[in-house]
Design an enzyme around this catalytic site. Structure first.
Site, PDB file in Angstrom:
ATOM      1  CE  LYS A 151      60.085  27.588   4.553  1.00  0.00           C
ATOM      2  NZ  LYS A 151      60.374  28.886   3.938  1.00  0.00           N
ATOM      3  NE  ARG A 170      58.763  27.898  -1.764  1.00  0.00           N
ATOM      4  CZ  ARG A 170      58.714  29.014  -1.062  1.00  0.00           C
ATOM      5  NH1 ARG A 170      59.803  29.597  -0.650  1.00  0.00           N
ATOM      6  NH2 ARG A 170      57.547  29.541  -0.766  1.00  0.00           N
ATOM      7  NE  ARG A 189      51.359  32.189   8.024  1.00  0.00           N
ATOM      8  CZ  ARG A 189      52.357  31.537   7.435  1.00  0.00           C
ATOM      9  NH1 ARG A 189      53.315  31.006   8.151  1.00  0.00           N
ATOM     10  NH2 ARG A 189      52.389  31.403   6.134  1.00  0.00           N
ATOM     11  NE  ARG A 202      52.702  34.946   3.501  1.00  0.00           N
ATOM     12  CZ  ARG A 202      53.655  34.044   3.398  1.00  0.00           C
ATOM     13  NH1 ARG A 202      54.585  33.950   4.306  1.00  0.00           N
ATOM     14  NH2 ARG A 202      53.677  33.220   2.358  1.00  0.00           N
ATOM     15  NE  ARG A 257      51.944  29.746   0.658  1.00  0.00           N
ATOM     16  CZ  ARG A 257      51.756  30.184   1.905  1.00  0.00           C
ATOM     17  NH1 ARG A 257      50.547  30.536   2.314  1.00  0.00           N
ATOM     18  NH2 ARG A 257      52.758  30.272   2.724  1.00  0.00           N
TER      19      ARG A 257
HETATM   20  P1  AMP Z   1      57.225  32.255   1.286  1.00  0.00           P
HETATM   21  O1  AMP Z   1      57.119  33.504   2.084  1.00  0.00           O
HETATM   22  O2  AMP Z   1      58.622  31.651   1.341  1.00  0.00           O
HETATM   23  O3  AMP Z   1      56.167  31.249   1.620  1.00  0.00           O
HETATM   24  O4  AMP Z   1      57.006  32.665  -0.252  1.00  0.00           O
HETATM   25  C1  AMP Z   1      55.804  33.272  -0.683  1.00  0.00           C
HETATM   26  C2  AMP Z   1      55.669  33.164  -2.189  1.00  0.00           C
HETATM   27  O5  AMP Z   1      56.791  33.804  -2.826  1.00  0.00           O
HETATM   28  C3  AMP Z   1      55.666  31.750  -2.746  1.00  0.00           C
HETATM   29  O6  AMP Z   1      54.386  31.147  -2.694  1.00  0.00           O
HETATM   30  C4  AMP Z   1      56.126  31.996  -4.183  1.00  0.00           C
HETATM   31  O7  AMP Z   1      55.089  32.559  -4.979  1.00  0.00           O
HETATM   32  C5  AMP Z   1      57.172  33.086  -4.005  1.00  0.00           C
HETATM   33  N1  AMP Z   1      58.524  32.541  -3.776  1.00  0.00           N
HETATM   34  C6  AMP Z   1      59.287  32.686  -2.654  1.00  0.00           C
HETATM   35  N2  AMP Z   1      60.477  32.074  -2.799  1.00  0.00           N
HETATM   36  C7  AMP Z   1      60.476  31.522  -4.029  1.00  0.00           C
HETATM   37  C8  AMP Z   1      61.409  30.734  -4.757  1.00  0.00           C
HETATM   38  N3  AMP Z   1      62.599  30.393  -4.243  1.00  0.00           N
HETATM   39  N4  AMP Z   1      61.062  30.330  -6.010  1.00  0.00           N
HETATM   40  C9  AMP Z   1      59.887  30.680  -6.546  1.00  0.00           C
HETATM   41  N5  AMP Z   1      58.949  31.394  -5.921  1.00  0.00           N
HETATM   42  C10 AMP Z   1      59.236  31.818  -4.661  1.00  0.00           C
END
Ligand code: AMP
Length: 189
Positions: free
Chosen positions: A13, A88, A127, A134, A145
């Site tokens: 994504k 989310r 990854r 990360r 996740r």
């Molecule tokens: P991502 O890079 O989008 O996979 O986000 C990494 C982490 O950031 C997630 O596992 C959450 O802990 C936090 N996070 C990112 N976006 C959100 C959101 N919209 N709501 C809550 N937590 C978020």
């Protein structure tokens, strides 16, 4: 264009969202990237959210809604934006709808990247092995996740299916193939 880009962790994504935003010359707003930057910078927000990111849990809705509201009212968003990683949860989706209404804006597209679950775990494992940097790219946190995604984020798709519709894109294939499908889906609407 004002786009919400949905998809499970590991679907590619971030890569596709960034390429699409560049193609359309609109800001790519990744909440994950914003939160990781806050953690790295050691800001008050970063200290508040670090443990959620490390464990694969979502940060509380009110925290991220404030972050997005501040970002969407910046000047560069006045001609469009692409949201990656937000909303989310269903309350975040409802908050976004209310926020856009106040700003006299509407979403133009909701795109969802679809990838089967066993492939997602494999991609996240690779990854992590390639040193993504990360802290949440481990199989254990990836499973968490995905669990969080199923429970809290899948309802966001349902929300948009009843509020304007979702363009679903097959996310299996190489980056260029998927990129073409994403462009076709956006241009078709
Ligand atoms: P991502 O890079 O989008 O996979 O986000 C990494 C982490 O950031 C997630 O596992 C959450 O802990 C936090 N996070 C990112 N976006 C959100 C959101 N919209 N709501 C809550 N937590 C978020």
């Amino acid at each position: 264009m004002r786009i919400v880009f949905l998809g499970p962790p590991g679907a590619g994504k971030g890569t596709q969202a960034q390429m699409l935003a560049e193609h359309l010359s609109i800001p790519h707003i990744s909440t994950g990237e914003m939160l990781r930057a806050a953690v790295q910078g050691g800001s008050e927000l970063g200290q508040r959210v670090k443990s959620y990111l490390d464990s694969g849990e979502l940060v509380p809705d009110e925290v991220i809604i404030d972050v997005i509201e501040a970002r969407l009212t910046e000047a560069d968003c006045s001609h469009g934006f692409l949201l990656d990683g937000f909303p989310r949860t269903e309350p975040q989706a409802a908050a976004l709808s209310a926020m856009l209404k106040r700003l006299s804006m509407d979403l133009t597209h909701v795109v969802e990247l679809e990838v089967p679950e066993d492939e997602l775990i494999e991609r996240i494992r690779n990854r992590g092995a390639q040193g993504s940097g990360r802290s949440d790219d481990t199989v254990e946190v990836a499973k968490k996740r995905l669990e969080v995604y199923r429970a809290q984020t899948e309802p966001v798709t349902t929300y948009y299916e009843t509020h304007g519709g979702v363009s679903k894109v097959d996310g299996v294939g190489d980056i260029d193939q998927v990129r073409q499908r994403v462009l076709t889906a956006v241009e078709a609407k």
